[in-house]
Design a protein around this motif. Structure first.
Motif, PDB file in Angstrom:
ATOM      1  N   VAL A  39      11.162  20.096 -12.494  1.00  0.00           N
ATOM      2  CA  VAL A  39      12.733  20.046 -12.518  1.00  0.00           C
ATOM      3  C   VAL A  39      13.475  20.040 -14.289  1.00  0.00           C
ATOM      4  CG1 VAL A  39      15.182  19.082 -12.222  1.00  0.00           C
ATOM      5  CG2 VAL A  39      13.878  19.759 -10.491  1.00  0.00           C
ATOM      6  N   ARG A  40      12.342  18.627 -14.832  1.00  0.00           N
ATOM      7  CA  ARG A  40      13.335  17.659 -15.983  1.00  0.00           C
ATOM      8  C   ARG A  40      12.343  19.090 -17.148  1.00  0.00           C
ATOM      9  NH1 ARG A  40      10.268  12.039 -16.583  1.00  0.00           N
ATOM     10  NH2 ARG A  40       8.638  13.867 -17.225  1.00  0.00           N
ATOM     11  N   VAL A  41      11.503  19.920 -16.156  1.00  0.00           N
ATOM     12  CA  VAL A  41      10.645  20.993 -17.481  1.00  0.00           C
ATOM     13  C   VAL A  41      11.743  21.870 -17.802  1.00  0.00           C
ATOM     14  CG1 VAL A  41       8.602  22.499 -18.307  1.00  0.00           C
ATOM     15  CG2 VAL A  41       8.248  20.363 -17.496  1.00  0.00           C
ATOM     16  N   VAL A  42      12.536  22.563 -16.817  1.00  0.00           N
ATOM     17  CA  VAL A  42      12.757  23.665 -17.199  1.00  0.00           C
ATOM     18  C   VAL A  42      14.418  23.318 -17.313  1.00  0.00           C
ATOM     19  CG1 VAL A  42      14.799  24.862 -15.440  1.00  0.00           C
ATOM     20  CG2 VAL A  42      12.502  24.607 -14.378  1.00  0.00           C
ATOM     21  N   LYS A  43      14.331  21.494 -17.122  1.00  0.00           N
ATOM     22  CA  LYS A  43      15.875  21.813 -18.210  1.00  0.00           C
ATOM     23  C   LYS A  43      15.735  21.771 -19.643  1.00  0.00           C
ATOM     24  CE  LYS A  43      18.251  17.012 -19.651  1.00  0.00           C
ATOM     25  NZ  LYS A  43      17.858  15.686 -19.523  1.00  0.00           N
TER      26      LYS A  43
END
Length: 395
Positions: free
Chosen positions: A280-284
């Protein structure tokens, strides 16, 4: 004899089927998205209807003037949002008419009368039809049906058309019905899928490390063909899959993951239990890098405030899952097992019997099974359509 099955009509397969939820052609993509999120079915039918109210007031016969013109699912919405022109402003893209996401392939959905034969249904499926729309009996009074005709919905889901309710008949429904009478097809049902010649090597595949965005076209095609996209390693070995059947159970936020992640990381993202916090952090992070703030804001892919990553040593820029070790499909492990939940492919052996593969596919609610040799080499894929060809020839 197998020919006794020809006495059955499609209404026999409709017993207990729930009525279709549907949207009018005037609905928007946002309307379709809302309907999909509240439906027990992965697909919503789209109908083109005349205004019945004027005809009723004039005393004219309503007639069969409502036609199902197609179907949409979450995969259609996701692939639509992944288009370059929609990435900057997904909120604006959702205001487009639902026709923007309707598959452009003719014949995917067709009407069929309840008195039609099972053979006719199979022939239509072999011609490319995925869903047969069949009228069903309802317990609602004619008053309630007339009331809905007088005040037809212009955007929201409805169930009545032409004064009747309808249901889907799918390839899976037909295969289930034939499986209940599998003894009539002896000895064909015991033959291997290899001996029957129903394994096709025409597969859709993408490398584990390739950007998932490069698979959008393959995902759309796999949905149209009711197959899946194989995720393979550098040697062509099957690692997993990006399945439209799995994506249909997700929501529209997966479009952000497809835009930013590799194919391998996408498999982890859509796996059961929700996406890992690291991903999720990578996507953000990558949405920000691509200046896709509109997508970031609309999809709200941020994890809840105060959460921390389970693997804090991995940075957003460097995080990437490693492919599984070779040989994960060793012969000592069951070919019928789904070993890593939803993103894992369902596989069989070329020597597996037709009836075994039918049971395997139905048990996992998929329309296909990947075929692998003992050395984990990917041979091809066998689909419900391939199976139906065998039964059709026998009938």
């Amino acid at each position: 004899m197998a020919v006794s099955l020809l006495a059955h009509v499609v209404s026999d397969l409709c017993l207990g089927k729930p009525p279709l939820r549907s949207l009018p052609i005037s609905a928007t993509v946002a309307d379709a998205l809302a309907a999909l999120k509240t439906s027990d079915d992965n697909f919503i039918s789209v109908w083109d209807c005349v205004d019945h109210s004027a005809k009723i007031r004039s005393g004219d016969d309503v007639g069969d003037e409502c036609r199902c013109v197609g179907k949409v699912c979450m995969v259609d919405v996701i692939c639509y949002l992944c288009k370059d022109e929609n990435l900057l402003s997904p909120a604006a893209a959702l205001k487009a008419p639902v026709s923007a996401i309707l598959p452009k392939i003719p014949g995917l959905v067709r009407h069929l009368e309840p008195s039609s034969s099972l053979l006719e249904a199979i022939d239509l499926i072999l011609q490319g039809t995925q869903n047969l729309v069949v009228p069903i009996q309802t317990k609602l009074s004619s008053y309630l049906r007339r009331k809905q005709l007088q005040k037809p919905s212009t955007t929201g889901p409805t169930t009545f058309h032409n004064g009747r309710e309808y249901c889907w008949l799918t390839q899976e429904d037909v295969i289930r019905f034939l499986l209940n009478s599998i003894g009539l097809f002896s000895p064909i049902a015991a033959f291997s899928i290899d001996a029957l010649g129903i394994i096709t090597d025409e597969i859709l595949a993408i490398d584990y490390y390739s950007p998932a965005s490069t698979a959008v076209g393959a995902i759309s095609r796999s949905l149209a063909e009711q197959k899946s996209v194989a995720v393979v390693d550098s040697d062509g070995g099957l690692i997993g899959e990006i399945s439209p059947f799995t994506l249909a159970c997700c929501d529209e936020t997966v479009a952000a993951a497809i835009t930013t992640l590799s194919s391998g990381d996408l498999m982890a993202y859509i796996d059961c239990g929700g996406p890992p916090e690291d991903l999720v952090r990578v996507v953000k992070s990558r949405l920000k890098e691509k200046n896709l703030e509109g997508m970031l804001e609309h999809f709200n892919v941020l994890p809840p405030s105060g959460t921390s990553s389970s693997s804090s040593s991995s940075s957003d820029e460097e995080f990437s899952l490693s492919p599984p070790r070779p040989g994960r499909y060793s012969r000592s492990m069951s070919y019928s097992a789904r070993m890593v939940r939803r993103a894992e492919a369902i596989v069989c052996h070329p020597k597996s019997s037709l009836v075994a593969v039918m049971i395997q596919a139905i048990a996992h609610r998929v329309n296909y099974v990947w075929v692998m040799e003992d050395d984990c080499c990917l041979v091809g894929i066998v689909t419900f359509c391939n199976m139906l060809k065998v039964f059709r020839e026998h009938l």
